[in-house]
Design a protein around this motif. Structure first.
Motif, mmCIF file in Angstrom:
data_model
loop_
_atom_site.group_PDB
_atom_site.id
_atom_site.type_symbol
_atom_site.label_atom_id
_atom_site.label_comp_id
_atom_site.label_asym_id
_atom_site.label_seq_id
_atom_site.Cartn_x
_atom_site.Cartn_y
_atom_site.Cartn_z
ATOM 1 N N VAL A 255 11.789 99.905 3.751
ATOM 2 C CA VAL A 255 12.764 100.112 4.726
ATOM 3 C C VAL A 255 13.267 101.613 4.843
ATOM 4 C CG1 VAL A 255 15.249 99.708 5.289
ATOM 5 C CG2 VAL A 255 13.810 97.701 4.510
ATOM 6 N N ARG A 256 13.207 102.231 3.820
ATOM 7 C CA ARG A 256 13.278 103.563 3.752
ATOM 8 C C ARG A 256 12.320 104.411 4.550
ATOM 9 N NH1 ARG A 256 14.991 104.130 -2.547
ATOM 10 N NH2 ARG A 256 17.190 103.353 -2.201
ATOM 11 N N GLN A 257 11.056 103.879 4.569
ATOM 12 C CA GLN A 257 10.011 104.511 5.412
ATOM 13 C C GLN A 257 9.771 104.063 6.880
ATOM 14 O OE1 GLN A 257 8.382 107.059 3.877
ATOM 15 N NE2 GLN A 257 9.557 106.813 1.980
ATOM 16 N N ALA A 258 10.690 103.244 7.270
ATOM 17 C CA ALA A 258 10.519 102.643 8.360
ATOM 18 C C ALA A 258 10.503 103.291 9.781
ATOM 19 C CB ALA A 258 11.206 101.093 8.563
ATOM 20 N N GLU A 259 9.868 103.265 10.730
ATOM 21 C CA GLU A 259 9.980 103.955 11.921
ATOM 22 C C GLU A 259 10.821 102.981 12.848
ATOM 23 O OE1 GLU A 259 6.410 105.238 13.924
ATOM 24 O OE2 GLU A 259 5.532 105.110 11.921
ATOM 25 N N LYS B 255 0.777 93.945 18.223
ATOM 26 C CA LYS B 255 -0.391 94.757 18.502
ATOM 27 C C LYS B 255 -0.778 94.712 20.017
ATOM 28 C CE LYS B 255 -4.529 96.029 16.678
ATOM 29 N NZ LYS B 255 -4.622 96.754 15.247
ATOM 30 N N THR B 256 -0.224 93.632 20.854
ATOM 31 C CA THR B 256 -0.870 93.783 22.277
ATOM 32 C C THR B 256 0.248 94.885 22.971
ATOM 33 O OG1 THR B 256 0.736 92.165 23.007
ATOM 34 C CG2 THR B 256 -1.509 91.379 22.227
ATOM 35 N N LEU B 257 1.401 94.963 22.637
ATOM 36 C CA LEU B 257 2.373 95.888 23.075
ATOM 37 C C LEU B 257 1.876 97.307 22.568
ATOM 38 C CD1 LEU B 257 5.610 93.859 22.759
ATOM 39 C CD2 LEU B 257 3.885 93.959 24.724
ATOM 40 N N GLY B 258 1.076 97.522 21.553
ATOM 41 C CA GLY B 258 0.807 98.961 21.122
ATOM 42 C C GLY B 258 1.233 99.185 19.650
ATOM 43 N N TYR B 259 1.701 98.462 18.917
ATOM 44 C CA TYR B 259 2.388 98.705 17.651
ATOM 45 C C TYR B 259 1.723 98.074 16.599
ATOM 46 C CZ TYR B 259 6.265 99.731 20.930
ATOM 47 O OH TYR B 259 6.804 100.578 21.883
ATOM 48 N N GLU B 260 1.522 98.657 15.633
ATOM 49 C CA GLU B 260 1.286 98.090 14.274
ATOM 50 C C GLU B 260 2.257 97.494 13.503
ATOM 51 O OE1 GLU B 260 -2.076 98.048 13.360
ATOM 52 O OE2 GLU B 260 -2.496 98.900 15.292
ATOM 53 N N VAL B 261 2.106 96.481 12.872
ATOM 54 C CA VAL B 261 2.997 95.898 11.917
ATOM 55 C C VAL B 261 2.758 95.985 10.474
ATOM 56 C CG1 VAL B 261 4.149 93.477 11.560
ATOM 57 C CG2 VAL B 261 4.195 94.496 13.853
ATOM 58 N N ASP B 262 3.848 96.481 9.627
ATOM 59 C CA ASP B 262 3.948 96.132 8.284
ATOM 60 C C ASP B 262 4.945 94.979 8.128
ATOM 61 O OD1 ASP B 262 2.204 98.387 7.856
ATOM 62 O OD2 ASP B 262 3.753 99.589 8.579
ATOM 63 N N SER B 263 4.585 94.159 7.134
ATOM 64 C CA SER B 263 5.723 93.065 6.839
ATOM 65 C C SER B 263 6.593 93.628 5.550
ATOM 66 C CB SER B 263 4.981 91.651 6.725
ATOM 67 O OG SER B 263 6.244 90.902 6.376
ATOM 68 N N VAL B 264 7.603 93.393 5.408
ATOM 69 C CA VAL B 264 8.566 93.676 4.363
ATOM 70 C C VAL B 264 8.106 92.884 3.182
ATOM 71 C CG1 VAL B 264 10.517 92.478 4.571
ATOM 72 C CG2 VAL B 264 10.923 94.287 3.496
ATOM 73 N N HIS B 265 7.538 91.784 3.474
ATOM 74 C CA HIS B 265 7.214 90.608 2.417
ATOM 75 C C HIS B 265 5.948 91.033 1.787
ATOM 76 C CE1 HIS B 265 4.139 88.585 4.770
ATOM 77 N NE2 HIS B 265 4.136 87.806 3.771
ATOM 78 N N GLU B 266 5.214 91.886 2.337
ATOM 79 C CA GLU B 266 3.784 92.389 1.752
ATOM 80 C C GLU B 266 3.966 93.584 0.898
ATOM 81 O OE1 GLU B 266 1.005 90.584 5.386
ATOM 82 O OE2 GLU B 266 1.781 92.872 5.351
ATOM 83 N N GLY C 287 9.560 102.404 22.578
ATOM 84 C CA GLY C 287 8.892 103.533 23.318
ATOM 85 C C GLY C 287 7.670 103.882 22.576
ATOM 86 N N PRO C 288 7.175 105.135 23.158
ATOM 87 C CA PRO C 288 5.722 105.538 22.515
ATOM 88 C C PRO C 288 5.828 106.306 21.148
ATOM 89 C CG PRO C 288 6.497 106.834 24.412
ATOM 90 C CD PRO C 288 7.436 105.970 23.987
ATOM 91 N N GLN C 289 7.067 106.765 20.731
ATOM 92 C CA GLN C 289 6.990 107.364 19.737
ATOM 93 C C GLN C 289 6.842 106.721 18.435
ATOM 94 O OE1 GLN C 289 9.227 106.796 22.234
ATOM 95 N NE2 GLN C 289 11.095 107.568 21.533
ATOM 96 N N VAL C 290 7.370 105.442 18.427
ATOM 97 C CA VAL C 290 7.136 104.497 17.289
ATOM 98 C C VAL C 290 5.823 103.826 17.179
ATOM 99 C CG1 VAL C 290 7.993 102.223 16.290
ATOM 100 C CG2 VAL C 290 9.536 103.920 17.259
ATOM 101 N N LYS C 291 5.185 104.139 16.096
ATOM 102 C CA LYS C 291 3.654 103.685 15.944
ATOM 103 C C LYS C 291 3.699 102.203 15.134
ATOM 104 C CE LYS C 291 2.356 107.386 18.016
ATOM 105 N NZ LYS C 291 2.207 107.220 19.417
ATOM 106 N N ARG C 292 4.751 102.097 13.970
ATOM 107 C CA ARG C 292 4.519 101.218 13.375
ATOM 108 C C ARG C 292 5.972 100.612 13.030
ATOM 109 N NH1 ARG C 292 -0.240 101.538 10.589
ATOM 110 N NH2 ARG C 292 0.212 99.865 9.324
#
Lengths: 231, 231
Positions: A78-82, A59-70, A31-36
């Motif tokens: 994980v505690r901060q993930a949306e 990104k093409t669907l409107g979401y930024e990605v953080d990778s757990v391996h980074e 949905g639109p409420q999740v950004k990352r």
């Protein structure tokens, strides 16, 4: 229960692009409420390359990605993930890495207690269930247990294949393998997700989405799977 | 080294009977001096029925069969065995049962020190190698380790299948799975035994028998497989 899951059989349908066949369902799900979205690339060896693939697509669907391996601290990530997306690859490698990084309980708590939406694809769908006992993957590494995150009370067999009556190959069919699993004591039901399908779980209701039907092998002994609607 | 092994890819070739395609090789392998063969039926759930199948077939080749699951003391049965045959089924279930019954070291000693001939089929060939990391089976139970009996310094992938260029299924090919295994550290070479083939190991020499060729995936890191002749 706040649980929200999108469990995809496979990330790529024959002839299509990465996550192309389920992109609308992904947008509806997060949905639109999740950004990352926090991506978990542990199932493949080259995690940088895998993350780029997921990042470019989401990104093409409107979401930024953080990778757990980074992340400096995967547990904190994980505690901060949306939202969480665990990609496919080798299920044994994935589950071992989740335990190595102490993420199994953390992810479970975030999804079941905090309602963080969880998407899995293939191996990422396997690890969301009771156990990885019904993966199709080769056991290339030894995880500390086959018990998985346990977000649902059943198991999944992704990439489910119907028996091919013309095959001359003598390996067990997928159905024979699942029936062998049910010869063991206290095994949960198994949902065979054919390629192209996905399971949307919201609270205590599961809905089959996508282009193919479900194969359901009910446990001979234990709990029924939850209410299931096939659209 | 006294080691003598006959490692069969699969017990039944399409359209044939149980052990029919390899019956001449079985007779050549055990020879006239062996009278009784100890059968290990742990890979299948119905061990009585499985033993009857093996017993009936080996009787036609001139061998009496004792099953380890009928023995009061399985370890003692291995100590007394003139020849050993471990049948196919589920590799995880088989390896777990071998450990549960304390047979892994016992079989290893009998084969490597005493020269007791060892025949394996499918899962029974997997457990003869370094580890079961390259089985095709579903991980329906959790063994205490993936390390196996270790009668040879390589791994086997039985029922080896070439990639099907016409397939629309998106699961990994067999070759991709083995290459994923070799992404992990310190992995041995893998011999893909196509259906219809078998490997005869005598001392330090291995010979391919049967109707199909071998697929060899050499370890990127470690020991070469032994001298291998393809007939």
């Amino acid at each position: 229960m706040k649980r929200r899951l999108l469990l995809v059989s496979n990330s790529t349908v024959h002839g299509g692009g990465y996550l192309e066949h389920c992109q609308q369902q992904i947008k509806d799900f997060f949905g639109p409420q999740v950004k990352r979205i926090l991506f978990v690339p542990y199932a493949l060896h080259n995690q940088d390359s895998y993350t780029k693939t997921a990042r470019d697509k989401l990104k093409t669907l409107g979401y930024e990605v953080d990778s757990v391996h980074e992340a400096a601290d995967p547990v904190e990530a994980v505690r901060q993930a949306e939202g969480i997306f665990i990609g496919g690859g080798n299920t044994f490698r994935l589950l071992k890495a989740l335990y190595d990084h102490n993420l199994v309980t953390e992810i479970k708590n975030r999804v079941l207690q905090d309602g963080v939406p969880y998407m899995g694809s293939s191996a990422g769908s396997n690890v969301a269930t009771v156990s990885i006992n019904t993966t199709n993957d080769m056991p290339i590494v030894y995880p500390p247990t086959f018990s998985a995150i346990g977000l649902v009370p059943f198991n999944i067999n992704p990439h489910y294949l119907d028996p091919d009556p013309n095959s001359k190959h003598m390996g067990e069919t997928r159905e024979q393998r699942i029936l062998q699993y049910h010869e063991e004591p206290d095994t949960p039901s198994v949902l065979g997700l054919r390629e192209g399908s996905m399971l949307l779980v919201e609270g205590n209701q599961a809905t089959l989405l996508g282009s193919t039907k479900l194969y359901l092998c009910k446990s001979p002994l234990t709990a029924e799977p939850e209410t299931l609607r096939q659209h």
